[in-house]
Design a protein around this motif. Structure first.
Motif, PDB file in Angstrom:
ATOM      1  N   GLN A 180      10.067  47.207   1.575  1.00  0.00           N
ATOM      2  CA  GLN A 180       9.106  48.857   1.685  1.00  0.00           C
ATOM      3  C   GLN A 180       8.847  49.621   3.434  1.00  0.00           C
ATOM      4  OE1 GLN A 180       6.875  49.461  -1.339  1.00  0.00           O
ATOM      5  NE2 GLN A 180       9.155  49.020  -2.251  1.00  0.00           N
ATOM      6  N   ALA A 181       8.996  48.309   3.648  1.00  0.00           N
ATOM      7  CA  ALA A 181       8.335  49.581   5.463  1.00  0.00           C
ATOM      8  C   ALA A 181       9.230  50.125   5.453  1.00  0.00           C
ATOM      9  CB  ALA A 181       8.777  47.501   6.471  1.00  0.00           C
ATOM     10  N   ASP A 182      10.651  50.284   5.722  1.00  0.00           N
ATOM     11  CA  ASP A 182      11.725  51.417   5.677  1.00  0.00           C
ATOM     12  C   ASP A 182      11.384  52.082   4.338  1.00  0.00           C
ATOM     13  OD1 ASP A 182      13.566  52.777   6.663  1.00  0.00           O
ATOM     14  OD2 ASP A 182      14.626  52.534   5.182  1.00  0.00           O
ATOM     15  N   PHE A 183      10.779  52.007   3.129  1.00  0.00           N
ATOM     16  CA  PHE A 183      10.509  53.543   2.270  1.00  0.00           C
ATOM     17  C   PHE A 183       9.524  54.117   3.222  1.00  0.00           C
ATOM     18  CE2 PHE A 183      12.080  50.348  -0.888  1.00  0.00           C
ATOM     19  CZ  PHE A 183      13.470  51.621  -0.642  1.00  0.00           C
ATOM     20  N   ALA A 206      30.797  70.709   8.444  1.00  0.00           N
ATOM     21  CA  ALA A 206      30.404  71.699   8.440  1.00  0.00           C
ATOM     22  C   ALA A 206      29.640  71.714  10.586  1.00  0.00           C
ATOM     23  CB  ALA A 206      30.053  72.330   7.182  1.00  0.00           C
ATOM     24  N   GLY A 207      29.969  70.599  10.894  1.00  0.00           N
ATOM     25  CA  GLY A 207      28.487  70.666  12.174  1.00  0.00           C
ATOM     26  C   GLY A 207      27.347  71.437  11.880  1.00  0.00           C
ATOM     27  N   LEU A 208      26.634  71.006  11.447  1.00  0.00           N
ATOM     28  CA  LEU A 208      25.168  71.737  10.305  1.00  0.00           C
ATOM     29  C   LEU A 208      23.693  70.722  10.319  1.00  0.00           C
ATOM     30  CD1 LEU A 208      26.560  73.856   7.632  1.00  0.00           C
ATOM     31  CD2 LEU A 208      25.011  75.193   9.787  1.00  0.00           C
ATOM     32  N   ALA A 209      24.255  69.267  10.897  1.00  0.00           N
ATOM     33  CA  ALA A 209      23.575  68.068  11.267  1.00  0.00           C
ATOM     34  C   ALA A 209      23.483  68.057  12.777  1.00  0.00           C
ATOM     35  CB  ALA A 209      24.480  66.424  10.553  1.00  0.00           C
ATOM     36  N   ASP A 210      21.695  67.906  13.043  1.00  0.00           N
ATOM     37  CA  ASP A 210      21.356  68.088  14.311  1.00  0.00           C
ATOM     38  C   ASP A 210      20.913  66.098  14.727  1.00  0.00           C
ATOM     39  OD1 ASP A 210      20.900  70.746  15.036  1.00  0.00           O
ATOM     40  OD2 ASP A 210      20.181  70.480  13.278  1.00  0.00           O
ATOM     41  N   GLU A 211      20.639  65.682  13.679  1.00  0.00           N
ATOM     42  CA  GLU A 211      20.538  63.983  13.397  1.00  0.00           C
ATOM     43  C   GLU A 211      20.846  63.366  12.861  1.00  0.00           C
ATOM     44  OE1 GLU A 211      16.217  61.789  14.055  1.00  0.00           O
ATOM     45  OE2 GLU A 211      16.301  63.940  14.358  1.00  0.00           O
ATOM     46  N   LEU A 212      21.380  62.336  12.774  1.00  0.00           N
ATOM     47  CA  LEU A 212      22.091  61.152  11.543  1.00  0.00           C
ATOM     48  C   LEU A 212      20.345  60.020  11.829  1.00  0.00           C
ATOM     49  CD1 LEU A 212      23.315  60.239   8.747  1.00  0.00           C
ATOM     50  CD2 LEU A 212      24.765  58.919  11.058  1.00  0.00           C
ATOM     51  N   GLN A 213      19.835  59.800  10.750  1.00  0.00           N
ATOM     52  CA  GLN A 213      19.165  58.201  10.396  1.00  0.00           C
ATOM     53  C   GLN A 213      19.964  57.413   9.579  1.00  0.00           C
ATOM     54  OE1 GLN A 213      14.722  59.417   9.889  1.00  0.00           O
ATOM     55  NE2 GLN A 213      14.781  60.640  11.462  1.00  0.00           N
ATOM     56  N   LEU A 214      20.505  56.460  10.578  1.00  0.00           N
ATOM     57  CA  LEU A 214      21.277  55.583   9.202  1.00  0.00           C
ATOM     58  C   LEU A 214      20.909  54.092   9.851  1.00  0.00           C
ATOM     59  CD1 LEU A 214      24.285  55.461   7.849  1.00  0.00           C
ATOM     60  CD2 LEU A 214      25.347  55.289   9.533  1.00  0.00           C
ATOM     61  N   VAL A 215      20.207  53.679   7.767  1.00  0.00           N
ATOM     62  CA  VAL A 215      19.555  52.328   7.570  1.00  0.00           C
ATOM     63  C   VAL A 215      20.864  51.125   7.509  1.00  0.00           C
ATOM     64  CG1 VAL A 215      18.085  51.262   6.429  1.00  0.00           C
ATOM     65  CG2 VAL A 215      17.232  52.950   7.504  1.00  0.00           C
ATOM     66  N   VAL A 216      21.399  50.485   7.652  1.00  0.00           N
ATOM     67  CA  VAL A 216      22.398  49.650   7.512  1.00  0.00           C
ATOM     68  C   VAL A 216      21.523  48.203   7.182  1.00  0.00           C
ATOM     69  CG1 VAL A 216      23.668  48.463   7.929  1.00  0.00           C
ATOM     70  CG2 VAL A 216      23.185  50.079   9.765  1.00  0.00           C
ATOM     71  N   ALA A 217      21.948  48.025   5.652  1.00  0.00           N
ATOM     72  CA  ALA A 217      20.919  47.090   4.846  1.00  0.00           C
ATOM     73  C   ALA A 217      22.653  45.619   5.056  1.00  0.00           C
ATOM     74  CB  ALA A 217      21.228  46.747   3.356  1.00  0.00           C
ATOM     75  N   PRO A 218      21.787  44.342   5.297  1.00  0.00           N
ATOM     76  CA  PRO A 218      22.445  43.538   5.796  1.00  0.00           C
ATOM     77  C   PRO A 218      22.935  42.851   4.730  1.00  0.00           C
ATOM     78  CG  PRO A 218      20.051  42.396   4.779  1.00  0.00           C
ATOM     79  CD  PRO A 218      20.012  44.410   4.302  1.00  0.00           C
ATOM     80  N   PHE A 219      23.695  43.183   3.996  1.00  0.00           N
ATOM     81  CA  PHE A 219      24.673  42.588   2.777  1.00  0.00           C
ATOM     82  C   PHE A 219      26.357  43.235   2.140  1.00  0.00           C
ATOM     83  CE2 PHE A 219      21.136  44.934   0.498  1.00  0.00           C
ATOM     84  CZ  PHE A 219      22.284  46.180   0.065  1.00  0.00           C
ATOM     85  N   PHE A 220      26.752  42.832   2.256  1.00  0.00           N
ATOM     86  CA  PHE A 220      28.253  44.007   1.854  1.00  0.00           C
ATOM     87  C   PHE A 220      28.044  44.237  -0.023  1.00  0.00           C
ATOM     88  CE2 PHE A 220      29.350  40.996   5.359  1.00  0.00           C
ATOM     89  CZ  PHE A 220      29.963  42.140   6.341  1.00  0.00           C
TER      90      PHE A 220
END
Length: 234
Positions: free
Chosen positions: A32-35, A168-182
């Motif tokens: 919920q905090a990340d949402f 395509a080189g059209l992204a300026d920023e990546l926000q990547l959230v990693v969850a604690p499971f496989f």
């Protein structure tokens, strides 16, 4: 150089790089905090883009949840919610999907040239259909969005869209959230598929921030110099 919006990619994935599992139920990769953080990012954008497959599989609403953030947008002279955008080659999207039916906000559908007529017949009552080229050209799409006043674009998936924007080189920023499971299932969709990415061993992406948000971690990567010129650093 053709003008395009500042573009950030937002994604949640498992430790082993999956966006979902192979079941029909949606896999929650965050908390919920990340949402709430994502909601704040949405509120700071002019448009949110997802691929047609994401609409079919997840039926997202793509709205700003917080009433305070909606009110702040209105006070700035904006609509309560960002413009909704999707990209499709076949145009096999249900006009009753929440993308179209929920939220008092404009919707844009960029489709392949050969499907524009059928797309307008199918979706013309619920969205503005735009010729995106044949096949759909994201340079053309982002240039058209800029011409419509979109200065900040948020791409929320899925893997095909992430792959296409990155290669395509059209992204300026990546926000990547990693969850604690496989997930551990090769049938499940991955963050990106194969492609010729601008960032490799010889050109490493710049890690701009690492933030723990309860049990997930946010990694923010600066992919172009526009990241450091952006007014939105959080």
């Amino acid at each position: 150089m053709v003008e395009r919006p500042y573009t950030l990619l937002s994604c949640g994935m498992s430790i082993d790089g999956y966006l979902d599992d192979a079941t029909r139920d949606r896999l929650l990769l965050s908390n919920q905090a990340d949402f709430d953080r994502v909601d704040a990012v949405r509120a700071g954008c002019d448009a949110i883009l997802v691929g047609a497959a994401t609409i079919r599989q997840d039926n997202p609403r793509l709205l700003v949840r917080s009433a305070e953030r909606r009110a702040a947008r209105v006070a700035r002279g904006q609509a309560p919610h960002p413009l909704k955008v999707t990209v499709t080659g076949r145009c096999d999207i249900d006009p009753a999907a929440q993308f179209f039916t929920v939220g008092d906000v404009d919707k844009l559908v960029y489709c392949a040239s050969g499907t524009c007529a059928s797309a307008k017949e199918r979706l013309g009552a619920v969205a503005t259909v735009v010729d995106g080229g044949d096949p759909v050209d994201l340079h053309r799409v982002t240039a058209d969005l800029a011409a419509r006043g979109v200065r900040r674009l948020m791409v929320e998936g899925g893997g095909t869209m992430h792959t296409q924007f990155l290669t395509a080189g059209l992204a300026d920023e990546l926000q990547l959230v990693v969850a604690p499971f496989f997930v551990g299932d090769s049938r499940a969709p991955r963050f990106v598929s194969d492609g010729d990415f601008p960032w490799g061993p010889g050109r490493r992406a710049t890690l701009a921030e690492v933030r723990q948000i309860e049990d997930v971690v946010l990694l923010r990567y600066a992919l172009t110099d526009r990241f450091f010129q952006s007014d939105h650093k959080s």
